[in-house]
Design a protein around this motif. Structure first.
Motif, mmCIF file in Angstrom:
data_model
loop_
_atom_site.group_PDB
_atom_site.id
_atom_site.type_symbol
_atom_site.label_atom_id
_atom_site.label_comp_id
_atom_site.label_asym_id
_atom_site.label_seq_id
_atom_site.Cartn_x
_atom_site.Cartn_y
_atom_site.Cartn_z
ATOM 1 N N TRP A 140 0.718 -1.228 0.352
ATOM 2 C CA TRP A 140 -0.175 0.364 0.318
ATOM 3 C C TRP A 140 0.691 1.249 0.009
ATOM 4 O O TRP A 140 1.620 1.722 0.663
ATOM 5 N N ASN A 170 2.531 -5.403 7.806
ATOM 6 C CA ASN A 170 3.725 -4.856 7.201
ATOM 7 C C ASN A 170 3.785 -4.305 5.608
ATOM 8 O O ASN A 170 4.837 -4.164 5.424
ATOM 9 N N ARG A 171 3.014 -4.867 5.204
ATOM 10 C CA ARG A 171 2.779 -3.992 3.659
ATOM 11 C C ARG A 171 1.937 -3.315 3.374
ATOM 12 O O ARG A 171 1.970 -2.564 1.928
ATOM 13 N N PHE A 180 0.601 -0.496 6.071
ATOM 14 C CA PHE A 180 0.249 -0.253 6.899
ATOM 15 C C PHE A 180 0.671 1.342 6.603
ATOM 16 O O PHE A 180 0.081 2.111 7.463
ATOM 17 N N ASP A 239 13.995 -12.189 13.997
ATOM 18 C CA ASP A 239 15.144 -10.909 12.908
ATOM 19 C C ASP A 239 14.556 -9.697 13.191
ATOM 20 O O ASP A 239 14.288 -8.708 12.907
ATOM 21 N N ALA A 299 17.280 -7.935 11.347
ATOM 22 C CA ALA A 299 16.675 -7.118 10.214
ATOM 23 C C ALA A 299 15.331 -6.423 9.784
ATOM 24 O O ALA A 299 15.608 -5.334 10.000
ATOM 25 N N TYR A 300 14.725 -7.399 10.568
ATOM 26 C CA TYR A 300 13.252 -7.011 10.143
ATOM 27 C C TYR A 300 12.734 -5.881 11.153
ATOM 28 O O TYR A 300 12.403 -5.435 10.943
ATOM 29 N N TYR A 315 13.911 -2.772 10.508
ATOM 30 C CA TYR A 315 13.593 -2.001 9.123
ATOM 31 C C TYR A 315 12.269 -2.122 9.392
ATOM 32 O O TYR A 315 12.052 -0.202 9.367
ATOM 33 N N ILE A 364 9.568 9.975 8.345
ATOM 34 C CA ILE A 364 10.292 9.272 6.952
ATOM 35 C C ILE A 364 8.636 9.001 6.289
ATOM 36 O O ILE A 364 8.765 8.818 4.568
ATOM 37 N N PHE A 380 7.570 10.308 2.325
ATOM 38 C CA PHE A 380 7.624 9.016 1.048
ATOM 39 C C PHE A 380 5.744 9.050 0.803
ATOM 40 O O PHE A 380 6.018 9.654 -0.802
ATOM 41 N N ALA A 393 8.290 0.423 -3.717
ATOM 42 C CA ALA A 393 7.560 -0.263 -3.374
ATOM 43 C C ALA A 393 8.014 -1.681 -3.784
ATOM 44 O O ALA A 393 8.174 -2.766 -3.656
ATOM 45 N N ARG A 408 9.742 -5.106 -2.185
ATOM 46 C CA ARG A 408 8.803 -6.508 -2.483
ATOM 47 C C ARG A 408 10.223 -7.164 -2.673
ATOM 48 O O ARG A 408 10.175 -8.709 -2.156
ATOM 49 N N SER A 461 13.025 -8.031 -0.576
ATOM 50 C CA SER A 461 12.327 -8.492 0.601
ATOM 51 C C SER A 461 12.296 -10.505 0.800
ATOM 52 O O SER A 461 12.208 -11.484 1.237
ATOM 53 N N ALA A 478 16.110 -11.470 0.847
ATOM 54 C CA ALA A 478 16.687 -11.480 2.070
ATOM 55 C C ALA A 478 15.615 -12.025 2.845
ATOM 56 O O ALA A 478 16.267 -13.670 3.774
ATOM 57 N N LYS A 517 17.506 -16.074 4.780
ATOM 58 C CA LYS A 517 16.693 -16.430 6.503
ATOM 59 C C LYS A 517 16.655 -17.776 7.010
ATOM 60 O O LYS A 517 15.982 -18.108 6.300
ATOM 61 N N HIS A 543 0.371 -13.198 9.233
ATOM 62 C CA HIS A 543 1.876 -13.131 8.702
ATOM 63 C C HIS A 543 3.164 -13.956 8.863
ATOM 64 O O HIS A 543 4.047 -14.129 7.784
HETATM 65 O O1 LP5 Z 1 5.988 -8.906 3.211
HETATM 66 P P1 LP5 Z 1 6.758 -10.262 3.342
HETATM 67 O O2 LP5 Z 1 6.119 -11.709 4.216
HETATM 68 O O3 LP5 Z 1 7.389 -10.532 2.186
HETATM 69 O O4 LP5 Z 1 8.228 -10.053 4.831
HETATM 70 C C1 LP5 Z 1 8.112 -9.531 6.041
HETATM 71 C C2 LP5 Z 1 9.285 -8.578 5.854
HETATM 72 N N1 LP5 Z 1 9.306 -7.570 4.834
HETATM 73 C C3 LP5 Z 1 8.961 -6.581 4.227
HETATM 74 C C4 LP5 Z 1 9.623 -5.415 3.121
HETATM 75 C C5 LP5 Z 1 7.367 -5.719 2.914
HETATM 76 O O5 LP5 Z 1 7.126 -6.690 1.813
HETATM 77 C C6 LP5 Z 1 8.480 -4.479 1.700
HETATM 78 C C7 LP5 Z 1 6.613 -3.895 1.307
HETATM 79 C C8 LP5 Z 1 6.540 -2.560 0.742
HETATM 80 C C9 LP5 Z 1 5.574 -1.491 1.424
HETATM 81 C C10 LP5 Z 1 5.615 -0.593 0.319
HETATM 82 C C11 LP5 Z 1 5.296 0.910 0.809
HETATM 83 C C12 LP5 Z 1 6.694 1.371 2.161
HETATM 84 C C13 LP5 Z 1 6.807 2.321 1.928
HETATM 85 C C14 LP5 Z 1 7.363 3.038 2.936
HETATM 86 C C15 LP5 Z 1 7.896 4.278 2.909
HETATM 87 C C16 LP5 Z 1 8.230 4.718 4.496
HETATM 88 O O6 LP5 Z 1 8.256 -6.042 5.632
HETATM 89 C C17 LP5 Z 1 11.019 -10.022 5.829
HETATM 90 C C18 LP5 Z 1 10.570 -10.132 7.364
HETATM 91 C C19 LP5 Z 1 9.505 -11.621 6.183
HETATM 92 O O7 LP5 Z 1 7.968 -10.483 7.081
HETATM 93 C C20 LP5 Z 1 9.401 -12.011 7.652
HETATM 94 O O8 LP5 Z 1 9.071 -11.397 9.016
HETATM 95 O O9 LP5 Z 1 11.207 -11.255 7.398
HETATM 96 O O10 LP5 Z 1 12.203 -8.075 6.552
HETATM 97 C C21 LP5 Z 1 12.652 -8.287 5.194
HETATM 98 O O11 LP5 Z 1 12.560 -8.352 4.623
HETATM 99 C C22 LP5 Z 1 13.493 -6.568 6.280
HETATM 100 C C23 LP5 Z 1 15.821 -7.484 6.029
HETATM 101 O O12 LP5 Z 1 15.474 -8.255 6.288
HETATM 102 C C24 LP5 Z 1 15.752 -5.956 6.123
HETATM 103 C C25 LP5 Z 1 15.511 -4.439 5.018
HETATM 104 C C26 LP5 Z 1 16.638 -3.580 5.570
HETATM 105 C C27 LP5 Z 1 16.617 -1.953 4.389
HETATM 106 C C28 LP5 Z 1 16.997 -1.240 5.096
HETATM 107 C C29 LP5 Z 1 16.549 -0.044 4.125
HETATM 108 C C30 LP5 Z 1 15.582 0.834 5.266
HETATM 109 C C31 LP5 Z 1 15.100 2.043 4.469
HETATM 110 C C32 LP5 Z 1 13.670 2.303 5.214
HETATM 111 C C33 LP5 Z 1 13.171 3.862 4.295
HETATM 112 C C34 LP5 Z 1 12.365 4.080 3.789
#
Ligand code: LP5
Ligand code: MN
Length: 243
Positions: free
Chosen positions: A46, A79-80, A82, A122, A124-125, A128, A137, A141, A153, A157, A160, A163, A167, A195
């Motif tokens: 979103w 988390n996608r 929010f 997690d 790293a998550y 983030y 922030i 955005f 976005a 994705r 993510s 990543a 894991k 989730h």
């Molecule tokens: O969603 P899912 O199940 O695939 O994975 C989640 C965690 N990933 C996420 C990321 C979302 O999928 C991305 C959604 C897009 C949103 C669009 C609009 C938002 C814009 C907002 C800007 C303010 O949530 C994933 C977990 C997983 O669940 C299991 O729990 O592991 O976590 C990650 O992948 C995160 C990485 O591990 C770390 C990423 C580091 C990136 C650092 C940059 C941060 C800068 C942000 C500033 C804009």
């Protein structure tokens, strides 16, 4: 009469079968319910309530129809999605609830949440998450043009998915102590979340009390919901297209 709880539909233009499954679910199941709760990751991502697409309109219309028929609809952020705000919630006729909400239904105390906040291993998550939940922030955005937000976005994705593939499975599941703490804090009998996409009902011992943790399935190839009525709490699965 019953209460329905769903999460992790990840609705997007790329997956019309899931959208059709959701519309069927509304017309065949939710329409007979007392209320509907959506526990986040309703949309694949979103990027702001000003992103008015045909899909968003269609989904809003079907939810609005429910609330106009006296079936209240509630939403908790995932988390996608929010960034889903009051403007779109109003379009859907739904109420946005706090990320942890305690329901008292048919004599049971049921804690509902998306589930990502329980995945504290997690790191790293969680780092983030803190960043993207920072109000300034988010404000910046949301000021960007829609096509740039969409590009960001989609990149997020992809990152993510990469990543997550790197894991360990255990890191991406809930932390058992975080579950106990949340149940204890709310003095709840049950917890229901999404989730992790690992549908199940787990027993959890909190002190000397036997509690339960219900996990919703993601809507990949079929629908998943918790149905709560005076008989009990059931995890159900159903095809997108009725047979
Ligand atoms: O969603 P899912 O199940 O695939 O994975 C989640 C965690 N990933 C996420 C990321 C979302 O999928 C991305 C959604 C897009 C949103 C669009 C609009 C938002 C814009 C907002 C800007 C303010 O949530 C994933 C977990 C997983 O669940 C299991 O729990 O592991 O976590 C990650 O992948 C995160 C990485 O591990 C770390 C990423 C580091 C990136 C650092 C940059 C941060 C800068 C942000 C500033 C804009
Ligand atoms: Mn999620």
């Amino acid at each position: 009469m019953s209460t329905y709880i769903i999460a992790d539909l990840h609705l997007s233009e790329d997956e019309p079968a899931i959208t059709a499954g959701f519309i069927n679910f509304i017309h065949q199941q939710a329409i007979h319910a007392d209320s509907l709760y959506i526990l986040g990751d309703f949309f694949n991502y979103w990027i702001g309530d000003d992103d008015q697409t045909e899909l968003h309109q269609q989904v809003a219309d079907s939810l609005k129809m429910l609330s106009e028929r006296g079936i209240p609809c509630y939403f908790i952020h995932g988390n996608r999605d929010f960034l889903l705000g009051q403007r779109y919630a109003k379009q859907c006729g739904m109420t946005i609830l706090p990320q942890e909400t305690l329901l008292e239904l048919y004599g049971k105390r049921i804690l509902i949440l998306h589930g990502d906040t329980l995945c504290i291993d997690d790191q790293a998550y969680q780092d983030y998450r803190k960043k993207v939940h920072t109000p300034w922030i988010q404000r910046i955005f949301l000021m960007l043009p829609l096509f740039i937000r969409r590009r960001i976005a989609e990149k997020m994705r992809k990152n993510s998915q990469y990543a997550s593939s790197m894991k360990a499975e255990s890191i991406m599941d809930v932390n058992p102590q975080a579950v106990i703490n949340a149940l204890n804090h709310h003095q709840a009998d049950w917890m229901i979340h999404g989730h992790t996409h690992r549908p199940a009902i787990h027993e959890v011992t909190v002190g000397d009390k036997q509690c339960f943790r219900g996990v919703l399935g993601a809507w990949h190839h079929e629908g998943s919901a918790f149905v709560i009525d005076k008989q009990g709490i059931d995890l159900i699965f159903f095809p997108f297209q009725p047979e």
